[in-house]
Design a protein around this motif. Structure first.
Motif, PDB file in Angstrom:
ATOM      1  N   MET A 191     -14.147  -1.089   0.974  1.00 12.51           N
ATOM      2  CA  MET A 191     -13.636   0.242   1.211  1.00 12.51           C
ATOM      3  C   MET A 191     -14.093   0.765   2.579  1.00 12.51           C
ATOM      4  O   MET A 191     -13.388   1.510   3.213  1.00 12.51           O
ATOM      5  N   LYS A 192     -15.252   0.355   3.022  1.00 13.67           N
ATOM      6  CA  LYS A 192     -15.778   0.787   4.311  1.00 13.67           C
ATOM      7  C   LYS A 192     -14.904   0.284   5.455  1.00 13.67           C
ATOM      8  O   LYS A 192     -14.675   0.988   6.428  1.00 13.67           O
ATOM      9  N   LEU A 193     -14.392  -0.940   5.325  1.00 17.21           N
ATOM     10  CA  LEU A 193     -13.541  -1.521   6.351  1.00 17.21           C
ATOM     11  C   LEU A 193     -12.226  -0.742   6.471  1.00 17.21           C
ATOM     12  O   LEU A 193     -11.763  -0.465   7.578  1.00 17.21           O
ATOM     13  N   ILE A 194     -11.654  -0.361   5.354  1.00 20.90           N
ATOM     14  CA  ILE A 194     -10.404   0.413   5.364  1.00 20.90           C
ATOM     15  C   ILE A 194     -10.633   1.768   6.012  1.00 20.90           C
ATOM     16  O   ILE A 194      -9.830   2.230   6.822  1.00 20.90           O
ATOM     17  N   SER A 195     -11.723   2.407   5.677  1.00 20.94           N
ATOM     18  CA  SER A 195     -12.044   3.716   6.235  1.00 20.94           C
ATOM     19  C   SER A 195     -12.262   3.649   7.748  1.00 20.94           C
ATOM     20  O   SER A 195     -11.759   4.502   8.489  1.00 20.94           O
ATOM     21  N   SER A 196     -12.962   2.631   8.212  1.00 22.82           N
ATOM     22  CA  SER A 196     -13.209   2.524   9.649  1.00 22.82           C
ATOM     23  C   SER A 196     -11.931   2.173  10.403  1.00 22.82           C
ATOM     24  O   SER A 196     -11.710   2.659  11.510  1.00 22.82           O
ATOM     25  N   HIS A 197     -11.069   1.360   9.814  1.00 23.20           N
ATOM     26  CA  HIS A 197      -9.792   1.032  10.455  1.00 23.20           C
ATOM     27  C   HIS A 197      -8.915   2.277  10.569  1.00 23.20           C
ATOM     28  O   HIS A 197      -8.267   2.506  11.590  1.00 23.20           O
ATOM     29  N   TYR A 198      -8.903   3.089   9.526  1.00 16.94           N
ATOM     30  CA  TYR A 198      -8.126   4.328   9.549  1.00 16.94           C
ATOM     31  C   TYR A 198      -8.651   5.274  10.636  1.00 16.94           C
ATOM     32  O   TYR A 198      -7.865   5.904  11.339  1.00 16.94           O
ATOM     33  N   LYS A 199      -9.962   5.343  10.792  1.00 19.51           N
ATOM     34  CA  LYS A 199     -10.538   6.195  11.839  1.00 19.51           C
ATOM     35  C   LYS A 199     -10.139   5.720  13.231  1.00 19.51           C
ATOM     36  O   LYS A 199      -9.880   6.531  14.117  1.00 19.51           O
ATOM     37  N   LEU A 200     -10.075   4.412  13.429  1.00 19.42           N
ATOM     38  CA  LEU A 200      -9.633   3.876  14.721  1.00 19.42           C
ATOM     39  C   LEU A 200      -8.149   4.187  14.967  1.00 19.42           C
ATOM     40  O   LEU A 200      -7.759   4.504  16.091  1.00 19.42           O
ATOM     41  N   GLN A 201      -7.340   4.102  13.921  1.00 21.92           N
ATOM     42  CA  GLN A 201      -5.921   4.440  14.058  1.00 21.92           C
ATOM     43  C   GLN A 201      -5.756   5.919  14.416  1.00 21.92           C
ATOM     44  O   GLN A 201      -4.924   6.272  15.250  1.00 21.92           O
ATOM     45  N   ARG A 202      -6.541   6.778  13.793  1.00 20.08           N
ATOM     46  CA  ARG A 202      -6.465   8.207  14.089  1.00 20.08           C
ATOM     47  C   ARG A 202      -6.937   8.500  15.504  1.00 20.08           C
ATOM     48  O   ARG A 202      -6.389   9.364  16.188  1.00 20.08           O
ATOM     49  N   ALA A 203      -7.960   7.782  15.968  1.00 17.37           N
ATOM     50  CA  ALA A 203      -8.437   7.961  17.341  1.00 17.37           C
ATOM     51  C   ALA A 203      -7.341   7.565  18.329  1.00 17.37           C
ATOM     52  O   ALA A 203      -7.122   8.256  19.334  1.00 17.37           O
ATOM     53  N   ALA A 204      -6.639   6.482  18.043  1.00 16.00           N
ATOM     54  CA  ALA A 204      -5.525   6.070  18.900  1.00 16.00           C
ATOM     55  C   ALA A 204      -4.420   7.122  18.893  1.00 16.00           C
ATOM     56  O   ALA A 204      -3.786   7.383  19.922  1.00 16.00           O
ATOM     57  N   ALA A 205      -4.189   7.744  17.759  1.00  9.04           N
ATOM     58  CA  ALA A 205      -3.176   8.801  17.664  1.00  9.04           C
ATOM     59  C   ALA A 205      -3.572  10.000  18.525  1.00  9.04           C
ATOM     60  O   ALA A 205      -2.724  10.606  19.190  1.00  9.04           O
ATOM     61  N   HIS A 206      -4.860  10.335  18.524  1.00 11.92           N
ATOM     62  CA  HIS A 206      -5.334  11.449  19.355  1.00 11.92           C
ATOM     63  C   HIS A 206      -5.201  11.134  20.841  1.00 11.92           C
ATOM     64  O   HIS A 206      -4.978  12.042  21.643  1.00 11.92           O
ATOM     65  N   LEU A 207      -5.347   9.870  21.208  1.00  5.80           N
ATOM     66  CA  LEU A 207      -5.173   9.480  22.610  1.00  5.80           C
ATOM     67  C   LEU A 207      -3.695   9.491  23.018  1.00  5.80           C
ATOM     68  O   LEU A 207      -3.362   9.846  24.151  1.00  5.80           O
ATOM     69  N   ALA A 208      -2.824   9.091  22.110  1.00  5.35           N
ATOM     70  CA  ALA A 208      -1.396   8.995  22.433  1.00  5.35           C
ATOM     71  C   ALA A 208      -0.681  10.345  22.379  1.00  5.35           C
ATOM     72  O   ALA A 208       0.325  10.542  23.073  1.00  5.35           O
ATOM     73  N   ALA A 209      -1.173  11.277  21.589  1.00  6.82           N
ATOM     74  CA  ALA A 209      -0.476  12.549  21.370  1.00  6.82           C
ATOM     75  C   ALA A 209      -0.214  13.348  22.648  1.00  6.82           C
ATOM     76  O   ALA A 209       0.911  13.850  22.818  1.00  6.82           O
ATOM     77  N   PRO A 210      -1.164  13.504  23.562  1.00  5.34           N
ATOM     78  CA  PRO A 210      -0.858  14.271  24.781  1.00  5.34           C
ATOM     79  C   PRO A 210       0.258  13.641  25.619  1.00  5.34           C
ATOM     80  O   PRO A 210       1.108  14.343  26.160  1.00  5.34           O
ATOM     81  N   ILE A 211       0.262  12.324  25.681  1.00  7.00           N
ATOM     82  CA  ILE A 211       1.317  11.635  26.429  1.00  7.00           C
ATOM     83  C   ILE A 211       2.652  11.826  25.730  1.00  7.00           C
ATOM     84  O   ILE A 211       3.679  12.065  26.367  1.00  7.00           O
ATOM     85  N   MET A 212       2.635  11.740  24.409  1.00  8.42           N
ATOM     86  CA  MET A 212       3.860  11.935  23.638  1.00  8.42           C
ATOM     87  C   MET A 212       4.378  13.357  23.794  1.00  8.42           C
ATOM     88  O   MET A 212       5.588  13.588  23.839  1.00  8.42           O
ATOM     89  N   ARG A 213       3.469  14.319  23.858  1.00  8.48           N
ATOM     90  CA  ARG A 213       3.870  15.718  24.016  1.00  8.48           C
ATOM     91  C   ARG A 213       4.564  15.933  25.362  1.00  8.48           C
ATOM     92  O   ARG A 213       5.591  16.609  25.446  1.00  8.48           O
ATOM     93  N   ILE A 214       4.021  15.336  26.410  1.00  2.00           N
ATOM     94  CA  ILE A 214       4.589  15.502  27.755  1.00  2.00           C
ATOM     95  C   ILE A 214       5.949  14.808  27.869  1.00  2.00           C
ATOM     96  O   ILE A 214       6.894  15.365  28.422  1.00  2.00           O
TER      97      ILE A 214
END
Length: 62
Positions: free
Chosen positions: A1-24
């Motif tokens: 379960m720890k592996l799934i949780s950490s993978h999800y956190k990495l996916q969310r971090a990538a989403a936070h990085l991509a969002a400003p570019i997507m907004r522009i």
């Protein structure tokens, strides 16, 4: 379960990085992008779309 949780956190971090570019640029992930396994492994598309619209998605609890 720890592996799934950490993978999800990495996916969310990538989403936070991509969002400003997507907004522009006005880019949003479509339903057709669901079939891309590499994209699904790297980024949480739903979170990225919501963040690009200015909506903060709720956290998923494991």
């Amino acid at each position: 379960m720890k592996l799934i949780s950490s993978h999800y956190k990495l996916q969310r971090a990538a989403a936070h990085l991509a969002a400003p570019i997507m907004r522009i640029t006005g880019f949003r992930f479509s339903k057709a992008s669901r079939d891309n396994r590499i994209l699904n492994a790297v980024i949480c598309r739903v979170s990225a779309n919501l963040l690009a619209e200015g909506i903060k998605p709720d956290r998923l609890k494991f």
